[in-house]
Design a protein around this motif. Structure first.
Motif, PDB file in Angstrom:
ATOM      1  N   PHE A   1       0.648  -1.079  -0.220  1.00 30.03           N
ATOM      2  CA  PHE A   1       0.343   0.108   0.144  1.00 30.03           C
ATOM      3  C   PHE A   1       1.244   0.999   0.026  1.00 30.03           C
ATOM      4  CE2 PHE A   1      -2.609  -3.489   1.753  1.00 30.03           C
ATOM      5  CZ  PHE A   1      -3.685  -3.504   0.528  1.00 30.03           C
ATOM      6  N   ASP A   2       0.472   2.265  -1.030  1.00 28.68           N
ATOM      7  CA  ASP A   2       0.968   3.653  -0.173  1.00 28.68           C
ATOM      8  C   ASP A   2       0.832   4.240   0.932  1.00 28.68           C
ATOM      9  OD1 ASP A   2       1.528   3.562  -3.796  1.00 28.68           O
ATOM     10  OD2 ASP A   2      -0.752   3.936  -4.071  1.00 28.68           O
ATOM     11  N   LEU A   3      -0.026   4.308   1.798  1.00 31.62           N
ATOM     12  CA  LEU A   3       0.112   4.945   3.085  1.00 31.62           C
ATOM     13  C   LEU A   3      -1.049   3.930   4.974  1.00 31.62           C
ATOM     14  CD1 LEU A   3       0.128   7.326   4.510  1.00 31.62           C
ATOM     15  CD2 LEU A   3      -1.982   8.135   3.269  1.00 31.62           C
ATOM     16  N   VAL A   4      -0.334   3.655   4.847  1.00 31.38           N
ATOM     17  CA  VAL A   4      -1.259   2.692   6.304  1.00 31.38           C
ATOM     18  C   VAL A   4      -1.912   3.266   7.037  1.00 31.38           C
ATOM     19  CG1 VAL A   4      -1.143   0.629   7.726  1.00 31.38           C
ATOM     20  CG2 VAL A   4       0.070   0.800   5.391  1.00 31.38           C
ATOM     21  N   PHE A   5      -3.156   3.506   7.326  1.00 30.11           N
ATOM     22  CA  PHE A   5      -3.030   4.317   8.794  1.00 30.11           C
ATOM     23  C   PHE A   5      -3.753   3.012   9.736  1.00 30.11           C
ATOM     24  CE2 PHE A   5      -3.998   7.161   6.114  1.00 30.11           C
ATOM     25  CZ  PHE A   5      -3.221   8.853   5.952  1.00 30.11           C
ATOM     26  N   HIS A   6      -3.479   2.687  11.156  1.00 28.62           N
ATOM     27  CA  HIS A   6      -3.824   1.065  11.814  1.00 28.62           C
ATOM     28  C   HIS A   6      -4.567   1.654  13.186  1.00 28.62           C
ATOM     29  CE1 HIS A   6      -2.977  -2.155  13.812  1.00 28.62           C
ATOM     30  NE2 HIS A   6      -2.017  -1.597  15.269  1.00 28.62           N
ATOM     31  N   CYS A   7      -5.823   2.112  13.016  1.00 28.31           N
ATOM     32  CA  CYS A   7      -6.272   2.495  13.032  1.00 28.31           C
ATOM     33  C   CYS A   7      -7.312   1.427  14.616  1.00 28.31           C
ATOM     34  CB  CYS A   7      -7.848   3.374  12.828  1.00 28.31           C
ATOM     35  SG  CYS A   7      -7.378   4.445  12.163  1.00 28.31           S
ATOM     36  N   ALA A   8      -6.631   0.116  14.128  1.00 26.96           N
ATOM     37  CA  ALA A   8      -7.666  -1.334  14.509  1.00 26.96           C
ATOM     38  C   ALA A   8      -7.147  -1.295  16.552  1.00 26.96           C
ATOM     39  CB  ALA A   8      -7.124  -2.467  14.130  1.00 26.96           C
ATOM     40  N   ALA A   9      -7.802  -1.456  17.504  1.00 28.77           N
ATOM     41  CA  ALA A   9      -7.656  -1.502  18.452  1.00 28.77           C
ATOM     42  C   ALA A   9      -8.273  -2.412  19.458  1.00 28.77           C
ATOM     43  CB  ALA A   9      -7.435  -0.214  19.233  1.00 28.77           C
ATOM     44  N   VAL A  10      -8.424  -2.820  20.622  1.00 28.68           N
ATOM     45  CA  VAL A  10      -8.408  -3.010  21.226  1.00 28.68           C
ATOM     46  C   VAL A  10      -9.395  -2.623  22.475  1.00 28.68           C
ATOM     47  CG1 VAL A  10      -8.670  -5.498  23.472  1.00 28.68           C
ATOM     48  CG2 VAL A  10      -7.518  -5.642  20.755  1.00 28.68           C
ATOM     49  N   ALA A  11     -10.415  -2.447  22.637  1.00 26.61           N
ATOM     50  CA  ALA A  11     -10.931  -2.011  24.067  1.00 26.61           C
ATOM     51  C   ALA A  11      -9.876  -0.655  24.282  1.00 26.61           C
ATOM     52  CB  ALA A  11     -11.748  -2.639  24.702  1.00 26.61           C
ATOM     53  N   PRO A  12      -9.788  -0.001  23.706  1.00 25.84           N
ATOM     54  CA  PRO A  12      -9.005   1.673  24.189  1.00 25.84           C
ATOM     55  C   PRO A  12     -10.121   2.054  24.975  1.00 25.84           C
ATOM     56  CG  PRO A  12      -9.593   2.178  22.303  1.00 25.84           C
ATOM     57  CD  PRO A  12     -10.295   0.893  22.201  1.00 25.84           C
TER      58      PRO A  12
END
Length: 293
Positions: free
Chosen positions: A49-60
């Motif tokens: 990918f050209d760009l990756v946004f890692h928003c996945a999280a467990v119960a923050p």
């Protein structure tokens, strides 16, 4: 650009996805709530990918951080470590890692210090982040540095108390919104109400993140306003805007977090200045119907 957003159905992920698509980017959106686990991609995927946004999280959120620390700690550490191993293998153009203001030392947030938290303050007492979630985010930042040392491009951002009109009631702003719309009396507030937070609207979180990417900012960079508002003040704002005068009940036995958490926006303001005040955010929230998330 060809963009990946993990956690795309979440509060941040869905707003970020909308903004990217509005810019004309092609977005691959994955979320476990929609049957696509980011861990599966990180373990087996080879697409670049050209760009990756890692928003996945467990119960923050606070109740899980304090009530289910093993789930929160192990789950987020697994996600973040898998992200950087996958990125090292596929070499995306840039990774955006969402750290947190929880990475800051709690000794600087006990109320005896009223100085805004600056990005380098995490180096003062790196062994004292806020609970397991803060420790995991501090480790994620270390992984990001190692990834950068190996030639990877990564932007690290530290959002403070993000909020918005469609936020879950797992978070204070979302919970206050539901209580005000229902005109609850008493209006309950976790803790003694003196806990101060730096509230930044989700539109400004997204705007700041995209500005960081557009300017090739490595970070870490605070996403904050530099303005503190206590839980009690926020609750009263909601009640006034909703047009009623409830009795406020403060629940000292419920999770409440650190006493004072306000960020220094100096570095952010070089590329982006937040536009939505907390007062405007409350007005927007009460103009919407409740959303069960």
């Amino acid at each position: 650009m060809n963009v990946l957003v993990t956690g795309s159905a979440g509060f941040l992920g869905r707003r970020l996805t909308d903004a990217l698509e509005a810019r004309g980017d092609t977005v691959t959106a994955i979320d476990i709530a929609e049957g696509c686990d980011a861990l599966d991609l990180f373990r087996d995927g080879h697409r670049r990918f050209d760009l990756v946004f890692h928003c996945a999280a467990v119960a923050p959120h606070r109740s899980a951080i304090d009530g289910r620390p093993l789930t929160v700690g192990a789950g987020n550490l697994e996600l973040d470590s898998a992200l950087f191993q996958w990125a090292a293998r596929t070499q995306p153009g840039r990774v955006v890692y969402f750290s947190s203001s929880a990475a800051y030392p709690v000794c600087l947030q006990d109320g005896s210090h009223r100085d805004p938290l600056r990005e380098h303050d995490t180096l003062i007492h790196p062994e004292q982040p806020d609970a397991i979630y803060g420790a995991v985010k501090a480790m994620g930042e270390r992984l990001a540095r190692l990834y950068r040392d190996q030639g990877g491009a990564v932007t690290v951002v530290r959002p403070f108390s993000g909020y918005g009109e469609d936020q879950s009631a797992d978070f204070p702003f979302g919970a206050f919104r539901i209580r005000a719309l229902a005109r609850e009396d008493p209006f309950t507030v976790w803790g003694d109400g003196t806990q101060v937070r730096d509230w930044v609207h989700i539109d400004d979180v997204v705007g700041a993140v995209l500005a960081s990417v557009d300017n090739d900012v490595d970070g870490p960079v605070n996403i904050c306003t530099g303005i503190g508002t206590s839980m009690a003040q926020l609750a009263r704002m909601f009640a006034v805007e909703a047009g009623y005068a409830p009795r406020f009940e403060f629940l000292a036995d419920r999770p409440s977090g650190v006493t004072y958490r306000v960020g220094d926006p100096t570095r952010l303001n070089e590329i982006y200045t937040p536009k939505v005040t907390i007062e405007e955010g409350v007005k927007r929230a009460l103009a919407q119907q409740p959303v069960n998330m």
